[in-house]
Enzyme design. Structure first.
Site, PDB file in Angstrom:
ATOM      1  CB  VAL A 153      -0.965  -0.005   1.198  1.00 37.50           C
ATOM      2  CG1 VAL A 153      -1.777   1.282   1.237  1.00 37.50           C
ATOM      3  CG2 VAL A 153      -1.901  -1.216   1.126  1.00 37.50           C
ATOM      4  CE1 TYR A 154       5.733   5.361   2.656  1.00 33.42           C
ATOM      5  CE2 TYR A 154       7.271   3.855   1.593  1.00 33.42           C
ATOM      6  CZ  TYR A 154       6.993   5.082   2.166  1.00 33.42           C
ATOM      7  OH  TYR A 154       7.984   6.040   2.238  1.00 33.42           O
ATOM      8  CB  ALA A 155       5.293   0.449  -2.819  1.00 35.83           C
ATOM      9  CB  ALA A 156       0.046   1.257  -4.100  1.00 39.67           C
ATOM     10  CB  THR A 157       0.604   6.023  -1.539  1.00 40.11           C
ATOM     11  OG1 THR A 157       1.826   5.819  -0.812  1.00 40.11           O
ATOM     12  CG2 THR A 157      -0.530   5.291  -0.835  1.00 40.11           C
TER      13      THR A 157
END
Length: 246
Positions: A153-157
């Site tokens: 999720v962090y990397a997706a943002t």
């Protein structure tokens, strides 16, 4: 850009870690700095005093970057105090790690709100209000490339921020405003170290051929380059500041 002595930079999430190092470096380079923070005023105000003691100019501004009205208000404050804004460093972010199967809605929603919407709010306001010749520096992460487990999720943002960075650089054609992103690897900050065992930290430090973690000052130097006179021909790029980690 405007005369060096009057350049104004807003740095979000600047009360500690990478943001504080960026604010301190830009102040040393002659920028007037707006030090954004979201919670405790103490560290931000201490950094203001430190910058002023060295002859610089700074102010602390409490702002929830995920709130568009609050972001607008921070630009208002900077313009009233210093006459305009030349640089936005979109540094504020949170990192909550979990496998996708173990991620709850709060983990997803909070990172979307701060990392993605917060960066969008800053970019939108900067696109409307930066003086011609300005600079926008967004923050991504090298995990967009390494794709480590639990960082989804962090990397997706941050991947979304990279895409908006490239597009905004084109949308600002004709104004001599550059838009770039910095994608750090592991850096010795509370955000990175929190919850990690010494063994895991050591293993991640060895992932790059320099065999060390980055420092906040390493990243601040990259930002200083991008917003300074030598970075004027760099536009729409993602600079992966990670010691060579693949």
């Amino acid at each position: 850009m405007t005369d060096k002595t009057s350049r104004v930079a807003i740095v979000t999430g600047a009360s500690r870690g990478i943001g504080a190092a960026v604010a301190e470096r830009l102040a040393g380079d002659g920028f007037t700095v707006v030090i954004n923070y979201s919670a405790s005023a103490g560290p931000a105000e201490a950094l203001v005093r430190e910058i002023e003691a060295k002859g610089g100019r700074a102010l602390a501004a409490k702002t929830d970057v995920s709130d568009a009205d609050a972001m607008r208000g921070m630009f208002d404050t900077a313009e009233r105090a210093f006459g305009g804004v030349d640089v936005l460093v979109n540094n504020a972010g949170i990192m909550k790690l979990a496998k996708i199967a173990d991620s709850d809605d709060a983990l997803f929603d909070q990172q979307i709100a701060v990392n993605l919407k917060g960066s969008f709010n800053g970019m939108r306001e900067a696109a409307r209000r930066l003086r011609d010749g300005g600079r926008i520096v967004n923050f991504s992460t090298s995990v967009v490339g390494t794709k480590l487990e639990t960082y989804s999720v962090y990397a997706a943002t941050k991947a979304a921020v990279e895409t908006m960075t490239a597009i905004l650089s084109k949308e600002l054609r004709g104004r001599n405003i550059t838009v770039n992103a910095v994608a750090p690897g592991p850096v010795t900050t509370e955000l990175f170290l929190n919850g990690k065992s010494p063994e895991l930290v050591e293993r991640m430090a060895k992932m790059n051929p320099m065999e060390r973690l980055g420092t906040p000052e390493d990243i601040a130097s990259v930002v200083a380059f991008l917003v300074g006179p030598d970075g004027g021909w760099i536009n729409g790029q993602v600079l992966r500041a990670n010691g060579g980690m693949v």
